[in-house]
Write an enzyme that holds these catalytic residues in place. Structure first.
Site, mmCIF file in Angstrom:
data_model
loop_
_atom_site.group_PDB
_atom_site.id
_atom_site.type_symbol
_atom_site.label_atom_id
_atom_site.label_comp_id
_atom_site.label_asym_id
_atom_site.label_seq_id
_atom_site.Cartn_x
_atom_site.Cartn_y
_atom_site.Cartn_z
ATOM 1 N N HIS A 46 43.796 38.308 41.278
ATOM 2 C CA HIS A 46 43.588 36.873 41.442
ATOM 3 C C HIS A 46 44.878 36.144 41.788
ATOM 4 O O HIS A 46 45.959 36.586 41.421
ATOM 5 C CB HIS A 46 43.078 36.255 40.126
ATOM 6 C CG HIS A 46 41.929 36.968 39.526
ATOM 7 N ND1 HIS A 46 42.008 37.642 38.330
ATOM 8 C CD2 HIS A 46 40.656 37.128 39.966
ATOM 9 C CE1 HIS A 46 40.826 38.181 38.048
ATOM 10 N NE2 HIS A 46 39.997 37.891 39.036
ATOM 11 N N HIS A 48 46.752 32.887 40.658
ATOM 12 C CA HIS A 48 46.746 31.992 39.497
ATOM 13 C C HIS A 48 47.422 30.671 39.840
ATOM 14 O O HIS A 48 48.156 30.559 40.828
ATOM 15 C CB HIS A 48 47.419 32.677 38.301
ATOM 16 C CG HIS A 48 46.522 33.653 37.615
ATOM 17 N ND1 HIS A 48 46.146 33.540 36.298
ATOM 18 C CD2 HIS A 48 45.901 34.772 38.073
ATOM 19 C CE1 HIS A 48 45.343 34.545 35.969
ATOM 20 N NE2 HIS A 48 45.182 35.308 37.032
ATOM 21 N N HIS A 63 43.075 30.819 36.905
ATOM 22 C CA HIS A 63 42.896 31.129 38.324
ATOM 23 C C HIS A 63 43.054 29.857 39.149
ATOM 24 O O HIS A 63 42.670 28.772 38.724
ATOM 25 C CB HIS A 63 41.502 31.715 38.584
ATOM 26 C CG HIS A 63 41.273 33.011 37.877
ATOM 27 N ND1 HIS A 63 40.060 33.641 37.892
ATOM 28 C CD2 HIS A 63 42.092 33.796 37.145
ATOM 29 C CE1 HIS A 63 40.139 34.765 37.201
ATOM 30 N NE2 HIS A 63 41.370 34.870 36.729
ATOM 31 N N HIS A 71 33.957 30.953 37.890
ATOM 32 C CA HIS A 71 34.432 32.228 38.412
ATOM 33 C C HIS A 71 33.310 32.961 39.145
ATOM 34 O O HIS A 71 32.152 32.901 38.742
ATOM 35 C CB HIS A 71 34.950 33.093 37.253
ATOM 36 C CG HIS A 71 35.549 34.382 37.691
ATOM 37 N ND1 HIS A 71 36.803 34.464 38.227
ATOM 38 C CD2 HIS A 71 35.059 35.641 37.691
ATOM 39 C CE1 HIS A 71 37.068 35.730 38.532
ATOM 40 N NE2 HIS A 71 36.020 36.460 38.217
ATOM 41 N N HIS A 80 36.205 30.453 42.113
ATOM 42 C CA HIS A 80 37.550 29.888 42.212
ATOM 43 C C HIS A 80 38.136 30.331 43.550
ATOM 44 O O HIS A 80 37.896 31.461 43.984
ATOM 45 C CB HIS A 80 38.461 30.432 41.103
ATOM 46 C CG HIS A 80 37.957 30.250 39.717
ATOM 47 N ND1 HIS A 80 38.189 31.175 38.725
ATOM 48 C CD2 HIS A 80 37.243 29.251 39.146
ATOM 49 C CE1 HIS A 80 37.655 30.759 37.597
ATOM 50 N NE2 HIS A 80 37.067 29.592 37.825
ATOM 51 N N ASP A 83 39.859 33.706 43.287
ATOM 52 C CA ASP A 83 39.089 34.898 42.906
ATOM 53 C C ASP A 83 39.037 35.880 44.072
ATOM 54 O O ASP A 83 38.248 35.714 45.001
ATOM 55 C CB ASP A 83 37.661 34.529 42.494
ATOM 56 C CG ASP A 83 37.594 33.748 41.200
ATOM 57 O OD1 ASP A 83 38.601 33.717 40.472
ATOM 58 O OD2 ASP A 83 36.527 33.161 40.923
ATOM 59 N N HIS A 117 45.055 42.376 36.837
ATOM 60 C CA HIS A 117 44.618 42.524 35.444
ATOM 61 C C HIS A 117 44.417 43.994 35.085
ATOM 62 O O HIS A 117 44.245 44.842 35.959
ATOM 63 C CB HIS A 117 43.330 41.732 35.228
ATOM 64 C CG HIS A 117 43.541 40.252 35.329
ATOM 65 N ND1 HIS A 117 43.775 39.457 34.239
ATOM 66 C CD2 HIS A 117 43.591 39.438 36.414
ATOM 67 C CE1 HIS A 117 43.947 38.209 34.633
ATOM 68 N NE2 HIS A 117 43.834 38.169 35.958
ATOM 69 N N ARG A 140 46.789 40.670 31.490
ATOM 70 C CA ARG A 140 47.538 40.519 32.740
ATOM 71 C C ARG A 140 48.558 41.646 32.833
ATOM 72 O O ARG A 140 49.545 41.661 32.111
ATOM 73 C CB ARG A 140 48.182 39.140 32.769
ATOM 74 C CG ARG A 140 47.129 38.043 32.696
ATOM 75 C CD ARG A 140 47.710 36.668 32.513
ATOM 76 N NE ARG A 140 46.631 35.694 32.382
ATOM 77 C CZ ARG A 140 46.767 34.410 32.611
ATOM 78 N NH1 ARG A 140 47.926 33.911 32.991
ATOM 79 N NH2 ARG A 140 45.740 33.606 32.464
#
Length: 153
Positions: A46, A48, A63, A71, A80, A83, A117, A140
């Site tokens: 993603h 952020h 995000h 999401h 998002h 995403d 992630h 993360r």
């Protein structure tokens, strides 16, 4: 004059690392590169909100979501902007990245962070309490800040 490109070097505390490049392509942005040092399998990937790594990947915020949506998967209308779904590492721990997306113009993402992630993103459809906010993708694992890439000489 060529459109700007951007680059992000991702680093994690436990060894994952890699470089991702953002290139404009016909009104969309191509995200390409690779990460190594990952566990085999899918990992949420993603953009952020903040380009702040003063507290590691934890300080990158949520995000990137300029439209205030929930999401979702990269192919969903309700998602998002940041995403980007999942990347998949092979048995060697390497994930090759090649994503094209229309919701992340380079002018809007420079200075933000990219986060990989440690778990798979359920793309907002997993039914977990975190599915509609984070994709329940877990911790993360590695991150970096997106910066403009120097033009070729």
């Amino acid at each position: 004059m060529a459109e700007a490109t951007a680059v992000c070097t991702l680093i994690g505390a436990d060894g994952p690392k890699g470089v991702v490049t953002f290139t404009p392509e016909g009104g969309k942005t191509r995200v390409s590169g690779q990460l190594s040092g990952l566990s085999p399998g899918k990992h949420g990937f993603h953009i952020h909100q903040f380009g702040d790594t003063t507290n590691g990947c934890a300080s990158t915020g949520g995000h990137y979501n300029p439209s205030g949506k929930t999401h979702g998967a990269p192919s969903d209308d309700e998602r998002h902007a940041g995403d980007l779904g999942n990347i998949e590492a092979g048995a060697d721990g390497v994930a090759k990245i090649d994503i094209t997306d229309a919701q992340i113009p380079i002018s809007e993402i420079v200075g933000r962070a990219v986060v990989c992630h440690d778990g798979e993103d359920d793309l907002g459809a997993g039914g977990h309490e975190l599915s509609k906010t984070t994709g329940n993708a877990g911790g993360r694992f590695c991150c970096g800040i997106i910066g403009l890439q120097a033009p070729p000489k």
